[in-house]
Design a protein around this motif. Structure first.
Motif, short mmCIF file in Angstrom:
data_model
loop_
_atom_site.label_atom_id
_atom_site.label_comp_id
_atom_site.label_asym_id
_atom_site.label_seq_id
_atom_site.Cartn_x
_atom_site.Cartn_y
_atom_site.Cartn_z
N ARG A 267 0.82 -1.21 0.00
CA ARG A 267 0.00 0.00 0.00
C ARG A 267 0.85 1.27 0.00
O ARG A 267 0.56 2.23 -0.72
N GLU A 268 1.92 1.28 0.79
CA GLU A 268 2.70 2.50 0.93
C GLU A 268 3.74 2.68 -0.17
O GLU A 268 4.01 3.81 -0.59
N VAL A 269 4.34 1.59 -0.63
CA VAL A 269 5.39 1.69 -1.65
C VAL A 269 4.83 1.58 -3.06
O VAL A 269 5.25 2.30 -3.97
N HIS A 270 3.83 0.71 -3.24
CA HIS A 270 3.31 0.45 -4.59
C HIS A 270 1.91 1.01 -4.83
O HIS A 270 1.36 0.85 -5.91
N GLY A 271 1.32 1.66 -3.83
CA GLY A 271 0.08 2.38 -4.02
C GLY A 271 -1.17 1.54 -4.15
O GLY A 271 -2.20 2.03 -4.63
N SER B 55 -4.62 -0.38 -2.98
CA SER B 55 -5.66 -0.11 -1.99
C SER B 55 -5.71 -1.23 -0.96
O SER B 55 -5.04 -2.26 -1.11
N ARG B 56 -6.54 -1.03 0.09
CA ARG B 56 -6.71 -2.08 1.10
C ARG B 56 -7.20 -3.37 0.47
O ARG B 56 -6.69 -4.46 0.76
N ILE B 57 -8.19 -3.29 -0.42
CA ILE B 57 -8.74 -4.49 -1.06
C ILE B 57 -7.70 -5.12 -1.99
O ILE B 57 -7.53 -6.35 -2.00
N GLU B 58 -7.00 -4.30 -2.76
CA GLU B 58 -6.00 -4.84 -3.70
C GLU B 58 -4.87 -5.54 -2.97
O GLU B 58 -4.44 -6.64 -3.36
N SER B 59 -4.37 -4.92 -1.91
CA SER B 59 -3.30 -5.58 -1.15
C SER B 59 -3.84 -6.83 -0.46
O SER B 59 -3.14 -7.85 -0.36
N GLY B 60 -5.10 -6.77 -0.01
CA GLY B 60 -5.73 -7.97 0.57
C GLY B 60 -5.81 -9.10 -0.43
O GLY B 60 -5.62 -10.27 -0.06
N ASN B 61 -6.06 -8.77 -1.69
CA ASN B 61 -6.12 -9.81 -2.72
C ASN B 61 -4.77 -10.49 -2.90
O ASN B 61 -4.67 -11.71 -3.07
N VAL B 62 -3.70 -9.68 -2.89
CA VAL B 62 -2.35 -10.25 -3.01
C VAL B 62 -2.06 -11.16 -1.83
O VAL B 62 -1.54 -12.29 -1.98
N LEU B 63 -2.39 -10.71 -0.63
CA LEU B 63 -2.15 -11.52 0.56
C LEU B 63 -3.00 -12.79 0.54
O LEU B 63 -2.57 -13.85 1.02
N LEU B 64 -4.20 -12.69 -0.02
CA LEU B 64 -5.06 -13.87 -0.17
C LEU B 64 -4.39 -14.92 -1.05
O LEU B 64 -4.34 -16.11 -0.71
N VAL B 65 -3.84 -14.48 -2.17
CA VAL B 65 -3.14 -15.41 -3.06
C VAL B 65 -1.91 -16.00 -2.36
O VAL B 65 -1.61 -17.19 -2.50
N ALA B 66 -1.22 -15.18 -1.56
CA ALA B 66 -0.04 -15.66 -0.85
C ALA B 66 -0.42 -16.74 0.17
O ALA B 66 0.32 -17.72 0.36
N LEU C 50 17.88 -5.49 -2.51
CA LEU C 50 18.88 -4.93 -3.43
C LEU C 50 18.28 -4.22 -4.64
O LEU C 50 18.92 -3.37 -5.26
N TRP C 51 17.03 -4.56 -5.00
CA TRP C 51 16.42 -4.02 -6.22
C TRP C 51 15.73 -2.69 -5.90
O TRP C 51 14.64 -2.64 -5.35
N GLU C 52 16.37 -1.60 -6.28
CA GLU C 52 15.79 -0.28 -6.04
C GLU C 52 14.66 -0.01 -7.02
O GLU C 52 14.77 -0.30 -8.21
N GLU C 53 13.56 0.54 -6.50
CA GLU C 53 12.36 0.83 -7.30
C GLU C 53 11.92 -0.42 -8.08
O GLU C 53 11.67 -0.39 -9.28
N ALA C 54 11.83 -1.52 -7.34
CA ALA C 54 11.40 -2.78 -7.95
C ALA C 54 9.99 -2.65 -8.51
O ALA C 54 9.14 -1.97 -7.92
N PRO C 55 9.71 -3.26 -9.65
CA PRO C 55 8.37 -3.18 -10.23
C PRO C 55 7.34 -3.90 -9.36
O PRO C 55 7.67 -4.77 -8.55
N LEU C 56 6.09 -3.56 -9.57
CA LEU C 56 5.00 -4.14 -8.78
C LEU C 56 4.94 -5.65 -8.95
O LEU C 56 4.71 -6.39 -7.99
N TRP C 57 5.17 -6.14 -10.17
CA TRP C 57 5.08 -7.58 -10.40
C TRP C 57 6.09 -8.34 -9.55
O TRP C 57 5.82 -9.44 -9.08
N LEU C 58 7.27 -7.74 -9.34
CA LEU C 58 8.28 -8.40 -8.52
C LEU C 58 7.84 -8.44 -7.06
O LEU C 58 7.99 -9.47 -6.39
N ALA C 59 7.30 -7.33 -6.57
CA ALA C 59 6.85 -7.29 -5.18
C ALA C 59 5.74 -8.32 -4.94
O ALA C 59 5.76 -9.06 -3.94
N ILE C 60 4.78 -8.37 -5.85
CA ILE C 60 3.69 -9.33 -5.71
C ILE C 60 4.21 -10.76 -5.79
O ILE C 60 3.87 -11.62 -4.97
N GLY C 61 5.05 -11.02 -6.80
CA GLY C 61 5.60 -12.37 -6.96
C GLY C 61 6.41 -12.80 -5.75
O GLY C 61 6.36 -13.97 -5.33
#
Length: 423
Positions: free
Chosen positions: A246-250, A252-263, A304-315
């Protein structure tokens, strides 16, 4: 074992696993509502880290006492009684108007739910052969992770509809029903098991048994990885993964919840995948090493990856969820070093290191993030999160170095010893 007894054993394990859902919900809930708690209570990351860690400090504090209770009174009475304490703590947390009472309620929840996993493992060890321990433990943890699932998108939805306190009240009622079900259904051991015919140990004998557990030469190596593995993965999965998205990749609460759900789903799949691997490869140590090494590599990449893309953070968060299941192999490795008469105290000691590690890491993580100046909008910076990920990577690498000195316990050897009556 007859078919009827096997079915009874499965029903008992299923009851305990269902009750375990509430434990996972409450321990993981802050990853979804953490920013809401910080805003509502006007607290910073240090206070949130302490609040989240309180569950695990309470959890850890009860492990050794409950190990005595398991070996003396059995899982049925111990688990059902401690679940009532968890209900009291969850009720206090749900109704608490300030941070101090939230802290007390969360610590009581941890103390009460602290018996669930070890009690279930003790039951499995007495109702089923040792080569089924890892598989059944994985199934139990997979079912328990339904609580983690509920603590992601469903909790985010529920928070927007009725507030987090309303959602918590529903789970409090579920926990009370679970305590009653454990009392009615669970039995400590199958007919004819030595536990049912045991001579009750005196307090002095029980303390000597704990001393025997602590003197086991293999224990320090296994405890080291036990202390660090789940501590690092759950600090991501149970506390800062959601705020990071939410803070680094912007998101929402629901969107981040969806990622955590998949995790969490990935974690459940991991439990089912990792569970039988010790029988497939006839090792536990090297499976634990492989899984933990992969987690360290992912955390190192995020650091180590500065300004990592969203796909990397989610993956990365999803992959850490899957690989978190490797922690069960460390517990299974540890279970193999204790005889049945010490299984309660032995597993409780193992679980103490797991939950104390989580408590310390989550508390320390708040300090690490709080050391960085927040951005103009109050959010934590990417640099702060990268520093946290790098620290956890180093912790895992050190733990792997120590754990590598432990001797492996092959399931095939353990099964032969059980059949020969030596364990």
């Amino acid at each position: 074992m007859s078919t009827a007894l096997r079915r009874q054993g499965l029903a008992i394990v299923a009851t305990l696993a269902t009750a375990y859902v509430a434990s996972h919900f409450f321990r993981a809930a802050n990853v979804t509502i953490g920013l809401d708690l910080m805003r509502d209570l006007h607290i910073g990351p240090e206070a949130l880290g302490a609040l989240t860690g309180a569950f695990f400090f309470g959890f850890s504090a009860m492990q050794i006492p409950c190990g005595f209770f398991f070996d003396r009174y059995g899982p049925r009475r111990t688990v059902s009684g401690m679940l009532l304490l968890a209900v009291v703590g969850a009720t206090l947390f749900t109704l608490a108007p300030n941070w101090e009472l939230l802290l007390a309620g969360r610590a009581l929840m941890g103390a009460g739910f602290g018996v669930m996993l070890i009690g279930t493992m003790v039951v499995i060890s007495r109702w089923f052969p040792p080569d089924r321990f890892s598989t059944l433990s994985g199934v139990v943890l997979s079912i328990g992770l339904m609580g983690n699932l509920l603590a992601t998108t469903p909790l985010a939805w529920g928070t927007e509809l009725i507030g987090w306190r309303g959602v918590f009240a529903i789970v409090v009622v579920f926990s009370a029903i679970a305590a009653l079900a454990v009392w009615l259904i669970v039995r400590d051991a199958p007919p004819g098991h030595p536990f049912l015919e045991r001579k009750a140990e005196s307090p002095a004998e029980m303390v000597r048994g704990l001393g025997e557990v602590l003197r086991n030469p293999a224990l320090p190596f296994i405890l080291t990885l036990n202390f660090c593995n789940y501590a690092c993965t759950f600090t991501v999965q149970g506390l800062w993964g959601g705020p990071f998205l939410r803070e680094v990749h912007g998101l929402s609460r629901i969107e981040s919840g969806n990622v955590l759900l998949v995790a969490v789903i990935a974690y459940q799949v991991g439990m089912l995948v990792f569970g039988p691997l010790d029988r497939v490869f006839d090792t536990r140590k090297w499976i634990a090493i492989a899984g933990t090494s992969a987690i360290a590599a992912i955390l190192g990449t995020l650091a180590l990856w500065e300004e990592a893309p969203l796909w990397l953070a989610i993956g990365a968060i999803v992959a850490i969820g899957f690989l978190s299941a490797s922690s069960t192999m460390v517990m299974t490795h540890g279970r193999g070093i204790f005889p049945d008469r010490l299984i309660g105290r032995g597993m409780a000691t193992m679980n103490t290191s797991v939950m104390l590690g989580v408590a310390c890491m989550q508390t320390l993580s708040g300090v690490i993030l709080g050391a960085f100046e927040p951005l103009a909008d109050g959010a934590r910076s990417e640099t702060a999160y990268r520093s946290l990920f790098g620290f956890m990577c180093l912790v895992l690498l050190v733990a792997l170095t120590v754990y590598g000195r432990a001797a492996d316990i092959k399931p095939s050897v353990e099964l032969r010893e059980r059949q020969a009556g030596r364990r």
